[in-house]
Design a protein around this motif. Structure first.
Motif, mmCIF file in Angstrom:
data_model
loop_
_atom_site.group_PDB
_atom_site.id
_atom_site.type_symbol
_atom_site.label_atom_id
_atom_site.label_comp_id
_atom_site.label_asym_id
_atom_site.label_seq_id
_atom_site.Cartn_x
_atom_site.Cartn_y
_atom_site.Cartn_z
ATOM 1 N N ASN A 182 0.806 -1.220 0.000
ATOM 2 C CA ASN A 182 0.000 0.000 0.000
ATOM 3 C C ASN A 182 0.842 1.274 0.000
ATOM 4 O O ASN A 182 0.299 2.376 0.010
ATOM 5 C CB ASN A 182 -0.936 0.016 1.214
ATOM 6 N N LEU A 183 2.154 1.131 -0.001
ATOM 7 C CA LEU A 183 3.036 2.293 0.016
ATOM 8 C C LEU A 183 3.175 2.950 -1.351
ATOM 9 O O LEU A 183 3.681 4.053 -1.462
ATOM 10 C CB LEU A 183 4.432 1.896 0.522
ATOM 11 N N PHE A 184 2.731 2.255 -2.396
ATOM 12 C CA PHE A 184 2.860 2.769 -3.758
ATOM 13 C C PHE A 184 1.693 2.257 -4.588
ATOM 14 O O PHE A 184 0.991 1.322 -4.192
ATOM 15 C CB PHE A 184 4.186 2.326 -4.390
ATOM 16 N N THR A 185 1.489 2.877 -5.719
ATOM 17 C CA THR A 185 0.504 2.392 -6.673
ATOM 18 C C THR A 185 1.204 2.150 -8.001
ATOM 19 O O THR A 185 2.332 2.603 -8.217
ATOM 20 C CB THR A 185 -0.658 3.385 -6.862
ATOM 21 N N VAL A 186 0.525 1.425 -8.868
ATOM 22 C CA VAL A 186 1.059 1.099 -10.187
ATOM 23 C C VAL A 186 0.047 1.556 -11.224
ATOM 24 O O VAL A 186 -1.142 1.242 -11.124
ATOM 25 C CB VAL A 186 1.313 -0.417 -10.328
ATOM 26 N N ALA A 187 0.524 2.312 -12.191
ATOM 27 C CA ALA A 187 -0.340 2.805 -13.267
ATOM 28 C C ALA A 187 0.096 2.180 -14.581
ATOM 29 O O ALA A 187 1.292 2.044 -14.842
ATOM 30 C CB ALA A 187 -0.257 4.328 -13.347
ATOM 31 N N GLU A 188 -0.864 1.818 -15.391
ATOM 32 C CA GLU A 188 -0.569 1.265 -16.714
ATOM 33 C C GLU A 188 -0.628 2.349 -17.794
ATOM 34 O O GLU A 188 -0.088 2.164 -18.880
ATOM 35 C CB GLU A 188 -1.562 0.151 -17.053
ATOM 36 N N THR A 189 -1.298 3.465 -17.483
ATOM 37 C CA THR A 189 -1.431 4.570 -18.442
ATOM 38 C C THR A 189 -1.117 5.883 -17.743
ATOM 39 O O THR A 189 -1.174 5.977 -16.508
ATOM 40 C CB THR A 189 -2.861 4.659 -19.022
ATOM 41 N N LEU A 190 -0.845 6.905 -18.532
ATOM 42 C CA LEU A 190 -0.571 8.222 -17.947
ATOM 43 C C LEU A 190 -1.814 8.784 -17.271
ATOM 44 O O LEU A 190 -1.701 9.432 -16.219
ATOM 45 C CB LEU A 190 -0.061 9.175 -19.025
#
Length: 173
Positions: free
Chosen positions: A143-151
């Motif tokens: 939960n310390l970071f998130t992951v994005a697949e798109t801008l």
């Protein structure tokens, strides 16, 4: 490269200042160029030894030349409200993991996003999962970071993060 240029343009359109390592080359140089080209503000922070070999970007809103890589990271950290890690090399990994570790330790609570275009960070994310599965980090560390697949997801995630609860300079410096 397309993502880097689009990211810079999107930052400028949103009035977000780019704070980065101050180089004129690579993906981050392209992000900086795109922010500037689209009327945004860019603060580059570069150690003198890199500026001396003409890697420093002279076309920024502000270029700060510091003594060391350590001073660079501290200054970048102080001036940043969030951290987005695009595809990159060991320096990007170093900066991302330092920000992640400092968040884990409660030294800051600024958002961290890995921009995982084309699955670039998949192996790194798998490694983090392995560290957690092997018991060397807590499940909550996911939960310390998130992951994005798109801008678009990057900006959605940054907007969804709660505002920081404290000034990290109180703990960092």
């Amino acid at each position: 490269m397309e993502n880097a240029i689009a990211f810079g343009k999107m930052m400028a359109e949103r009035g977000i200042t780019l704070v980065y390592g101050g180089g004129r080359i690579g993906l981050m140089g392209a992000v900086a160029d795109a922010v500037m080209k689209n009327g945004g503000k860019v603060v580059g922070i570069i150690p003198a030894h890199l500026d001396d070999i003409e890697v420093g970007h002279k076309g920024l809103s502000e270029l700060i030349v510091c003594k060391s890589m350590y001073e660079r990271k501290v200054e970048m950290f102080k001036r940043s409200d969030a951290f987005v890690t695009l595809a990159g090399g060991l320096g990007s990994l170093d900066e991302a993991f330092e920000a992640l570790t400092l968040r884990q330790l409660g030294i800051h609570d600024k958002p961290l996003v890995f921009m995982n275009a084309l699955g670039y960070w998949d192996k790194c994310l798998d490694m983090i999962d392995g560290i957690i599965e092997d018991g060397f980090a807590r499940e909550s560390n996911r939960n310390l970071f998130t992951v994005a697949e798109t801008l678009d997801q990057v900006f959605e995630q940054l907007e969804a993060e709660p505002a920081p609860k404290f000034d990290p300079r109180e703990k960092l410096l």
